[in-house]
Motif scaffolding. Structure first.
Motif, PDB file in Angstrom:
ATOM      1  N   GLY A 141      26.212  35.625  24.918  1.00 40.64           N
ATOM      2  CA  GLY A 141      25.672  34.275  24.975  1.00 40.64           C
ATOM      3  C   GLY A 141      26.586  33.270  25.645  1.00 40.64           C
ATOM      4  N   TYR A 142      27.714  33.720  26.157  1.00 42.79           N
ATOM      5  CA  TYR A 142      28.665  32.849  26.851  1.00 42.79           C
ATOM      6  C   TYR A 142      28.624  33.122  28.353  1.00 42.79           C
ATOM      7  CZ  TYR A 142      30.907  31.423  22.502  1.00 42.79           C
ATOM      8  OH  TYR A 142      31.162  30.886  21.265  1.00 42.79           O
ATOM      9  N   THR A 143      29.152  32.190  29.104  1.00 48.52           N
ATOM     10  CA  THR A 143      29.368  32.365  30.536  1.00 48.52           C
ATOM     11  C   THR A 143      30.831  32.755  30.712  1.00 48.52           C
ATOM     12  OG1 THR A 143      27.689  30.722  31.051  1.00 48.52           O
ATOM     13  CG2 THR A 143      29.288  31.205  32.782  1.00 48.52           C
ATOM     14  N   ALA A 144      31.090  33.755  31.543  1.00 51.86           N
ATOM     15  CA  ALA A 144      32.454  34.253  31.712  1.00 51.86           C
ATOM     16  C   ALA A 144      32.627  34.880  33.085  1.00 51.86           C
ATOM     17  CB  ALA A 144      32.770  35.283  30.626  1.00 51.86           C
ATOM     18  N   GLN A 155      28.666  42.424  34.100  1.00 52.96           N
ATOM     19  CA  GLN A 155      27.263  42.036  33.919  1.00 52.96           C
ATOM     20  C   GLN A 155      26.404  43.240  33.567  1.00 52.96           C
ATOM     21  OE1 GLN A 155      25.717  38.509  34.389  1.00 52.96           O
ATOM     22  NE2 GLN A 155      24.951  39.838  32.796  1.00 52.96           N
ATOM     23  N   ARG A 156      26.632  44.362  34.236  1.00 54.27           N
ATOM     24  CA  ARG A 156      25.854  45.581  33.998  1.00 54.27           C
ATOM     25  C   ARG A 156      26.091  46.126  32.577  1.00 54.27           C
ATOM     26  NH1 ARG A 156      27.795  48.041  37.921  1.00 54.27           N
ATOM     27  NH2 ARG A 156      29.366  49.298  36.875  1.00 54.27           N
ATOM     28  N   GLU A 157      27.352  46.173  32.155  1.00 56.42           N
ATOM     29  CA  GLU A 157      27.684  46.735  30.848  1.00 56.42           C
ATOM     30  C   GLU A 157      27.376  45.783  29.695  1.00 56.42           C
ATOM     31  OE1 GLU A 157      31.632  48.395  30.614  1.00 56.42           O
ATOM     32  OE2 GLU A 157      31.386  49.464  32.515  1.00 56.42           O
ATOM     33  N   ASN A 162      26.556  35.785  30.632  1.00 55.15           N
ATOM     34  CA  ASN A 162      26.218  35.195  31.924  1.00 55.15           C
ATOM     35  C   ASN A 162      27.482  35.273  32.788  1.00 55.15           C
ATOM     36  OD1 ASN A 162      25.053  33.739  34.025  1.00 55.15           O
ATOM     37  ND2 ASN A 162      25.654  31.788  33.133  1.00 55.15           N
ATOM     38  N   VAL A 163      27.568  36.290  33.626  1.00 53.58           N
ATOM     39  CA  VAL A 163      28.776  36.538  34.416  1.00 53.58           C
ATOM     40  C   VAL A 163      28.728  35.745  35.718  1.00 53.58           C
ATOM     41  CG1 VAL A 163      30.194  38.293  35.550  1.00 53.58           C
ATOM     42  CG2 VAL A 163      29.032  38.825  33.392  1.00 53.58           C
ATOM     43  N   ILE A 164      29.807  35.016  35.984  1.00 47.90           N
ATOM     44  CA  ILE A 164      29.937  34.191  37.178  1.00 47.90           C
ATOM     45  C   ILE A 164      30.879  34.888  38.163  1.00 47.90           C
ATOM     46  CG2 ILE A 164      30.773  31.956  38.047  1.00 47.90           C
ATOM     47  CD1 ILE A 164      28.267  31.713  36.334  1.00 47.90           C
ATOM     48  N   ARG A 173      32.396  26.446  26.126  1.00 46.70           N
ATOM     49  CA  ARG A 173      32.752  26.057  24.761  1.00 46.70           C
ATOM     50  C   ARG A 173      34.218  26.390  24.509  1.00 46.70           C
ATOM     51  NH1 ARG A 173      27.591  29.069  22.686  1.00 46.70           N
ATOM     52  NH2 ARG A 173      27.715  29.811  24.832  1.00 46.70           N
ATOM     53  N   ASN A 174      34.531  27.261  23.590  1.00 47.33           N
ATOM     54  CA  ASN A 174      35.948  27.562  23.311  1.00 47.33           C
ATOM     55  C   ASN A 174      36.389  28.909  23.907  1.00 47.33           C
ATOM     56  OD1 ASN A 174      34.620  29.285  21.531  1.00 47.33           O
ATOM     57  ND2 ASN A 174      36.180  29.058  19.953  1.00 47.33           N
ATOM     58  N   ARG A 175      35.694  29.357  24.934  1.00 51.09           N
ATOM     59  CA  ARG A 175      36.056  30.599  25.630  1.00 51.09           C
ATOM     60  C   ARG A 175      36.458  30.250  27.066  1.00 51.09           C
ATOM     61  NH1 ARG A 175      34.599  31.818  20.852  1.00 51.09           N
ATOM     62  NH2 ARG A 175      33.420  33.690  20.328  1.00 51.09           N
ATOM     63  N   ILE A 176      37.617  30.750  27.465  1.00 48.87           N
ATOM     64  CA  ILE A 176      38.104  30.555  28.827  1.00 48.87           C
ATOM     65  C   ILE A 176      38.346  31.928  29.425  1.00 48.87           C
ATOM     66  CG2 ILE A 176      39.920  29.566  30.284  1.00 48.87           C
ATOM     67  CD1 ILE A 176      40.569  27.665  27.934  1.00 48.87           C
ATOM     68  N   SER A 177      37.797  32.167  30.607  1.00 48.20           N
ATOM     69  CA  SER A 177      38.042  33.432  31.294  1.00 48.20           C
ATOM     70  C   SER A 177      38.473  33.143  32.720  1.00 48.20           C
ATOM     71  CB  SER A 177      36.797  34.332  31.264  1.00 48.20           C
ATOM     72  OG  SER A 177      35.677  33.663  31.808  1.00 48.20           O
ATOM     73  N   SER A 178      39.261  34.057  33.249  1.00 47.00           N
ATOM     74  CA  SER A 178      39.836  33.855  34.577  1.00 47.00           C
ATOM     75  C   SER A 178      39.830  35.174  35.327  1.00 47.00           C
ATOM     76  CB  SER A 178      41.278  33.356  34.415  1.00 47.00           C
ATOM     77  OG  SER A 178      42.012  33.504  35.599  1.00 47.00           O
ATOM     78  N   ASN A 179      39.757  35.073  36.649  1.00 43.97           N
ATOM     79  CA  ASN A 179      39.814  36.304  37.439  1.00 43.97           C
ATOM     80  C   ASN A 179      41.192  36.513  38.073  1.00 43.97           C
ATOM     81  OD1 ASN A 179      39.884  34.604  39.636  1.00 43.97           O
ATOM     82  ND2 ASN A 179      37.932  35.232  40.488  1.00 43.97           N
ATOM     83  N   GLY A 180      42.183  35.812  37.598  1.00 40.73           N
ATOM     84  CA  GLY A 180      43.519  36.099  38.110  1.00 40.73           C
ATOM     85  C   GLY A 180      44.355  34.881  38.319  1.00 40.73           C
TER      86      GLY A 180
END
Length: 180
Positions: A141-144, A155-157, A162-164, A173-180
């Motif tokens: 339910g998050y975007t990451a 996204q497939r797995e 919601n994969v960006i 919200r309180n989730r932070i993701s980074s690609n490097g």
């Protein structure tokens, strides 16, 4: 590095900063060195400033008796706590590795992540670290995002995320993701 700066800003913006706040950085054998050393450096320097001096940076090991982990690049790091110590964290940064399958199968690690999600103000991941949160159901339910090129697999797995693909850092919200 971008994710680290975002967390510093986010933690600084909290309405009240109580003493004894902890930022945990997950470490394990074959972790990518820069995933550990970059946030440890930024937060370590920040803790010398009066506005951030109530924070402590901890390296959180995955193995019960591992006092030292060896990074992918061969650097040995001392572990401050393990997931079995159940440290109370305000923020948790999940690092990455080229091979994470054994971590995905670690039920104790999944439990630790799930418990931290209940109390930590921020959960962050770098590159493939997003897969650890995803396996624990903590990005449903998050975007990451994840490592550049790994987004289609995430996204497939995990279709409930919601994969960006076109942003280096994603905050939901309180989730932070980074690609490097």
């Amino acid at each position: 590095m971008r994710i680290t700066i975002l967390i510093v800003v986010a933690l600084y913006s909290l309405p009240s900063i109580a003493a004894d706040q902890r930022i945990g950085i997950l470490v394990y054998d074959k972790v990518l060195t820069s995933d550990v050393t970059a946030p440890a450096e930024v937060f370590g320097v920040a803790t010398r400033e009066s506005w951030f001096s109530d924070y402590e940076v901890l390296l959180i090991g995955v193995e019960k008796d591992a006092a030292v982990v060896t990074t992918e690049e061969g650097i040995r790091l001392t572990v401050d706590n393990t997931i079995y110590d159940s440290p109370k964290l305000d923020a948790l940064i999940v690092t990455s590795s080229y091979v994470m399958d054994s971590l995905f199968k670690n039920a104790d690690l999944t439990t630790f992540l799930t418990e931290q999600a209940k109390t930590a103000s921020w959960l962050a991941s770098n590159c493939s670290g997003a897969f650890l949160y995803a396996h624990a159901g903590l990005l449903d339910g998050y975007t990451a995002t994840t490592w550049a090129g790994g987004e289609p697999r995430l996204q497939r797995e995990f279709p409930s995320i919601n994969v960006i693909e076109d942003r280096n850092v994603v905050v939901d919200r309180n989730r932070i993701s980074s690609n490097g």
